[in-house]
Scaffold this active site. Structure first.
Site, short mmCIF file in Angstrom:
data_model
loop_
_atom_site.label_atom_id
_atom_site.label_comp_id
_atom_site.label_asym_id
_atom_site.label_seq_id
_atom_site.Cartn_x
_atom_site.Cartn_y
_atom_site.Cartn_z
CE1 TYR A 48 11.95 -12.49 -5.68
CE2 TYR A 48 9.60 -11.69 -5.96
CZ TYR A 48 10.33 -12.53 -5.87
OH TYR A 48 9.95 -13.99 -5.67
CB CYS A 49 8.15 -5.91 -3.39
SG CYS A 49 8.52 -4.29 -3.82
CB THR A 50 3.86 -5.94 -5.93
OG1 THR A 50 3.62 -6.85 -4.68
CG2 THR A 50 2.54 -6.18 -6.79
#
Ligand SMILES: [Zn+2]
Ligand SMILES: [Zn+2]
Length: 343
Positions: A198-200
């Protein structure tokens, strides 16, 4: 034709205050083949400037990556304009969880080589062979699976103030560094583990998932729309929130609170705190975590040296900076020997 900002940040701030209308902070990205990034750049600037849109937008041959603030009353016009551009029709808009009318104070649309500085040579792997996109509900199930390895694809100063429970959070300054570290750490498990990332807002995982598949990982998943969209779904569908702390964002807000947990510490005194600031000495501008007490005691500076410079008359500060380049334009990534409690 006015193709660039004419107002300073200060003038803009005043105008926003006077207008007194609500703005929405929005982000989106789209990978697509852009024939002429400069023409698209000018078109976006001219149209959005008319709508009083502010923000930071990157246009490249590979697509568009945008973080914006739009006056609420112009949102429908903005959305219609996006829908009029074929590759942006119905693009997913990530709407910020905490609104701030001053999240951006200028409109900057820039042509770049890439929409994310990922350091990858895209010709060496198939960027379209991505991981499986999952929504919040499936993500929550996946990360409880004992065969899952959950990886945070962001940098150290982002995951420091907030991340998913049990996630691996690489201590890296750049996205490129994390790719190699994670591959090495997980090299034994390319076939038996599920790699969930996951990321922002999802954009970094679009490349990372394809890269890991190219490197031989068999089961690769990515969180659709990142932490921002996850939080929206968790609230809309009343799901359990498994994200702790704050989501770091790249505008004046610095972070938005997702859970009440404070998982990081003031870099100066060590007490629990998750407020990012920039050192008030303009020649330093270091990004770090500082509590209210330390901010008061240090005049919002990272060190006594910066405090001294910051205390000088502005003209003297300017004199000191002469010939040293525009160091305040460099985004210093939260590492400095002056910070006692920074790991
Ligand atoms: Zn402190
Ligand atoms: Zn400083």
């Amino acid at each position: 034709m006015q193709l660039y900002n004419t107002l300073s940040a200060k003038e803009r701030e005043k105008l926003i205050e006077e207008a007194g209308q609500d703005r929405l902070t929005i982000s989106f990205y789209k990978y697509a083949h852009i024939g002429n990034p400069q023409i698209l750049r000018n078109h976006l600037f001219l149209t959005w400037d008319e709508m009083d849109v502010l923000g930071r937008i990157y246009v490249a041959f590979e697509g568009v990556n945008a973080q914006l603030s739009v006056p609420a009353e112009n949102f429908n016009a903005f959305k219609s304009h996006l829908d009029s551009i074929s590759f942006l029709e119905n693009v997913r808009l990530n709407i910020a969880i905490e609104q701030d009318n001053k999240s951006f104070l200028k409109l900057k649309v820039k042509v770049r080589d890439k929409i994310v500085a990922d350091g990858l040579n895209d010709n060496t792997f198939d960027v379209t062979n991505k991981g499986i996109h999952v929504g919040a509900e499936q993500f929550n199930e996946l990360i409880e699976d004992p065969d899952t390895v959950l990886v945070d694809m962001r940098n150290h100063y982002e995951s420091e103030i907030g991340h998913f429970k049990n996630a691996i959070t690489p201590d890296v300054d750049t996205f490129r560094d994390s790719l190699d570290i994670i591959e090495q750490d997980l090299s034994e498990h390319k076939e038996d583990k599920k790699l969930v990332m996951y990321c922002t807002g999802g954009i970094r995982c679009e490349k990372a998932s394809a890269y890991y598949k190219h490197k031989g990982f068999k089961n690769v998943y990515q969180l659709e729309g990142g932490i921002i969209e996850y939080t929206r779904q968790v609230r809309a569908q009343n799901l359990e929130n498994k994200f702790l702390g704050k989501n770091f964002v790249f505008d004046h807000r610095r972070g938005e609170r997702i859970s009440e947990d404070v998982i990081s510490h003031c870099h100066q005194c060590g007490k629990p705190c998750d407020t990012h600031v920039n050192c008030a000495n303009e020649a330093c501008h270091l990004l770090f975590i500082q509590c209210a007490e330390c901010a008061a005691a240090m005049d919002n500076c990272c060190s006594t040296e910066c405090q001294e410079i910051h205390g000088l008359p502005y003209e003297e500060q300017k004199e000191l900076r002469k010939g040293k380049g525009a160091s305040n334009k460099i985004f210093k990534k939260g590492r400095s020997p002056v910070l006692k409690y920074k790991k």
